[in-house]
Design a protein around this motif. Sequence first.
Motif, PDB file in Angstrom:
ATOM      1  N   PHE A 114      15.544  -5.925  -9.746  1.00 45.15           N
ATOM      2  CA  PHE A 114      16.068  -7.200  -9.235  1.00 45.15           C
ATOM      3  C   PHE A 114      17.589  -7.263  -9.362  1.00 45.15           C
ATOM      4  O   PHE A 114      18.271  -7.764  -8.472  1.00 45.15           O
ATOM      5  CB  PHE A 114      15.440  -8.361  -9.996  1.00 45.15           C
ATOM      6  N   GLU A 115      18.116  -6.765 -10.465  1.00 43.43           N
ATOM      7  CA  GLU A 115      19.558  -6.851 -10.685  1.00 43.43           C
ATOM      8  C   GLU A 115      20.344  -5.947  -9.738  1.00 43.43           C
ATOM      9  O   GLU A 115      21.518  -6.206  -9.473  1.00 43.43           O
ATOM     10  CB  GLU A 115      19.889  -6.478 -12.133  1.00 43.43           C
ATOM     11  N   ALA A 116      19.712  -4.891  -9.240  1.00 42.96           N
ATOM     12  CA  ALA A 116      20.410  -3.969  -8.348  1.00 42.96           C
ATOM     13  C   ALA A 116      20.567  -4.517  -6.932  1.00 42.96           C
ATOM     14  O   ALA A 116      21.319  -3.957  -6.139  1.00 42.96           O
ATOM     15  CB  ALA A 116      19.655  -2.635  -8.303  1.00 42.96           C
ATOM     16  N   ILE A 117      19.879  -5.610  -6.616  1.00 43.16           N
ATOM     17  CA  ILE A 117      19.958  -6.184  -5.275  1.00 43.16           C
ATOM     18  C   ILE A 117      21.302  -6.883  -5.093  1.00 43.16           C
ATOM     19  O   ILE A 117      21.759  -7.607  -5.985  1.00 43.16           O
ATOM     20  CB  ILE A 117      18.801  -7.184  -5.049  1.00 43.16           C
ATOM     21  N   ASP A 118      21.907  -6.673  -3.951  1.00 46.55           N
ATOM     22  CA  ASP A 118      23.171  -7.335  -3.632  1.00 46.55           C
ATOM     23  C   ASP A 118      22.959  -8.849  -3.652  1.00 46.55           C
ATOM     24  O   ASP A 118      22.068  -9.369  -2.978  1.00 46.55           O
ATOM     25  CB  ASP A 118      23.651  -6.882  -2.253  1.00 46.55           C
ATOM     26  N   ARG A 119      23.791  -9.545  -4.409  1.00 49.10           N
ATOM     27  CA  ARG A 119      23.649 -11.006  -4.523  1.00 49.10           C
ATOM     28  C   ARG A 119      23.846 -11.712  -3.187  1.00 49.10           C
ATOM     29  O   ARG A 119      23.331 -12.811  -2.977  1.00 49.10           O
ATOM     30  CB  ARG A 119      24.664 -11.545  -5.533  1.00 49.10           C
ATOM     31  N   ARG A 120      24.564 -11.079  -2.280  1.00 48.13           N
ATOM     32  CA  ARG A 120      24.762 -11.703  -0.972  1.00 48.13           C
ATOM     33  C   ARG A 120      23.440 -11.798  -0.208  1.00 48.13           C
ATOM     34  O   ARG A 120      23.238 -12.715   0.593  1.00 48.13           O
ATOM     35  CB  ARG A 120      25.789 -10.908  -0.174  1.00 48.13           C
ATOM     36  N   ILE A 122      20.532 -12.353  -1.638  1.00 44.09           N
ATOM     37  CA  ILE A 122      19.832 -13.503  -2.230  1.00 44.09           C
ATOM     38  C   ILE A 122      20.436 -14.808  -1.712  1.00 44.09           C
ATOM     39  O   ILE A 122      19.707 -15.754  -1.374  1.00 44.09           O
ATOM     40  CB  ILE A 122      19.904 -13.448  -3.755  1.00 44.09           C
ATOM     41  N   ASP A 123      21.768 -14.861  -1.641  1.00 39.44           N
ATOM     42  CA  ASP A 123      22.428 -16.069  -1.127  1.00 39.44           C
ATOM     43  C   ASP A 123      22.062 -16.325   0.328  1.00 39.44           C
ATOM     44  O   ASP A 123      21.873 -17.481   0.745  1.00 39.44           O
ATOM     45  CB  ASP A 123      23.948 -15.935  -1.268  1.00 39.44           C
ATOM     46  N   ALA A 124      21.942 -15.258   1.110  1.00 39.58           N
ATOM     47  CA  ALA A 124      21.559 -15.420   2.516  1.00 39.58           C
ATOM     48  C   ALA A 124      20.137 -15.955   2.630  1.00 39.58           C
ATOM     49  O   ALA A 124      19.844 -16.804   3.479  1.00 39.58           O
ATOM     50  CB  ALA A 124      21.679 -14.080   3.243  1.00 39.58           C
ATOM     51  N   ALA A 125      19.267 -15.486   1.741  1.00 41.29           N
ATOM     52  CA  ALA A 125      17.884 -15.978   1.763  1.00 41.29           C
ATOM     53  C   ALA A 125      17.828 -17.458   1.406  1.00 41.29           C
ATOM     54  O   ALA A 125      17.084 -18.231   2.019  1.00 41.29           O
ATOM     55  CB  ALA A 125      17.032 -15.161   0.796  1.00 41.29           C
ATOM     56  N   ARG A 126      18.635 -17.871   0.433  1.00 45.33           N
ATOM     57  CA  ARG A 126      18.672 -19.291   0.057  1.00 45.33           C
ATOM     58  C   ARG A 126      19.261 -20.131   1.185  1.00 45.33           C
ATOM     59  O   ARG A 126      18.795 -21.250   1.440  1.00 45.33           O
ATOM     60  CB  ARG A 126      19.494 -19.464  -1.217  1.00 45.33           C
ATOM     61  N   SER A 127      20.273 -19.600   1.853  1.00 43.19           N
ATOM     62  CA  SER A 127      20.896 -20.367   2.940  1.00 43.19           C
ATOM     63  C   SER A 127      19.951 -20.544   4.126  1.00 43.19           C
ATOM     64  O   SER A 127      20.098 -21.474   4.912  1.00 43.19           O
ATOM     65  CB  SER A 127      22.175 -19.670   3.411  1.00 43.19           C
ATOM     66  N   MET A 128      18.954 -19.658   4.233  1.00 49.68           N
ATOM     67  CA  MET A 128      17.956 -19.777   5.298  1.00 49.68           C
ATOM     68  C   MET A 128      16.852 -20.767   4.933  1.00 49.68           C
ATOM     69  O   MET A 128      15.960 -21.022   5.735  1.00 49.68           O
ATOM     70  CB  MET A 128      17.330 -18.411   5.588  1.00 49.68           C
ATOM     71  N   ALA A 137       9.105 -13.155  -3.679  1.00 50.91           N
ATOM     72  CA  ALA A 137       8.009 -12.429  -3.026  1.00 50.91           C
ATOM     73  C   ALA A 137       8.471 -11.625  -1.822  1.00 50.91           C
ATOM     74  O   ALA A 137       7.991 -10.511  -1.600  1.00 50.91           O
ATOM     75  CB  ALA A 137       6.916 -13.412  -2.623  1.00 50.91           C
ATOM     76  N   ARG A 138       9.402 -12.185  -1.029  1.00 53.37           N
ATOM     77  CA  ARG A 138       9.751 -11.559   0.245  1.00 53.37           C
ATOM     78  C   ARG A 138      11.039 -10.748   0.199  1.00 53.37           C
ATOM     79  O   ARG A 138      11.276  -9.922   1.088  1.00 53.37           O
ATOM     80  CB  ARG A 138       9.868 -12.630   1.328  1.00 53.37           C
ATOM     81  N   VAL A 139      11.864 -10.979  -0.807  1.00 53.93           N
ATOM     82  CA  VAL A 139      13.157 -10.299  -0.856  1.00 53.93           C
ATOM     83  C   VAL A 139      13.268  -9.407  -2.096  1.00 53.93           C
ATOM     84  O   VAL A 139      13.428  -8.185  -1.999  1.00 53.93           O
ATOM     85  CB  VAL A 139      14.323 -11.312  -0.827  1.00 53.93           C
TER      86      VAL A 139
END
Length: 252
Positions: A114-120, A122-128, A137-139
Motif C-alpha cells: 500500500f505504501e508503494a502506491i503513488d499518493r496521486r 489515491i488522491d485521484a480516486a478520492r476526487s472521483m 478494494a479497487r485501487v
Amino acid sequence: MNLFADAFAWILNPGNWEGRNSIPQFIGEHLWYTVLAMILASAIAIPLGWYIGHTGRGRDIAVAATGAARALPSFGLLFLFVMIGGVANRDSSVMIVLALLAIPPILAGAYAGFEAIDRRVIDAARSMGMTERQIVARVEIPLGLPLLWGGLRNAVLQVVATVVLVGFVRNATLGYPIVQGIQINRFDQMLGASVLIIVLALLLDAIFALLERYATPAGVRAGRNRDHRTSSTRRRAAGGATPASTEKEMSV
C-alpha cells in the motif's frame, strides 16, 4: 560423491515410497503444516497490514515488531511452546510457532504494498468520489498485490525450512528422516531428506515467483513495457542531441 549417490539411491528406493513413514507421507505432512501455518498467518497479517498501509496508524510499531520477530530463534521457540502446551498439544503448539514466524514477512508485504502506491493515484480516486472501502478494494489492493505476494513468498520459504524442526517433537514431515538418521547414523537418509526439502522449497519459490510477477495489473505492466517516446527522441536521449539540432527537428 558416494554419499550423494547413496542419498539419491535412498530417494529412488521403491520401498521408501510405499506404506507407513514413506516419502510421500512425509512430503504431504510437510505441505500440510506449511499450508495451515500460511493460512493462519495470512488471516492475521494481511488485514492488519492493509489497515496499517491504508491509514498509516501503527506503522512504527509494526516495523519494530516485525524486525524483532524475525530475530526469534525457531528451534528454541518451538520447544518453548511445546513444553508450555504439553506433549498432548504438540500440533497446536507447532502451528502457533509456524504462524508467528510467517506473520512478519506477510505483514511487511501487506503494508509495504500500500505504501508503494503513488499518493496521486489515491488522491485521484478520492476526487472521483470513491469511498475509502472502494479505494482499498479497487485501487490499493490490486496495486499492492505484487509486494504482498513477495511477502508470502518469503514467509512460505521460512515456514518450509522451519517445518523440518517438527521432526524433533513428533514422527512427521521431512524432518523426521533427518532426526532418525542422526540416531541410527544413516547419512544417506539424512542427505536424501535434505535434498527433498531443498527441491520442495525451490518448487514453492518458483510458484510464488510466478504469482508475484503476474499479480501486477495488466495495465501497469503495459505502462512499464511501452515506451511512448518517438524514435528520434530515443536517439537524442541515447546520443545526446544538441539544443540546436533539437530545435531544428521540431521546426521541421
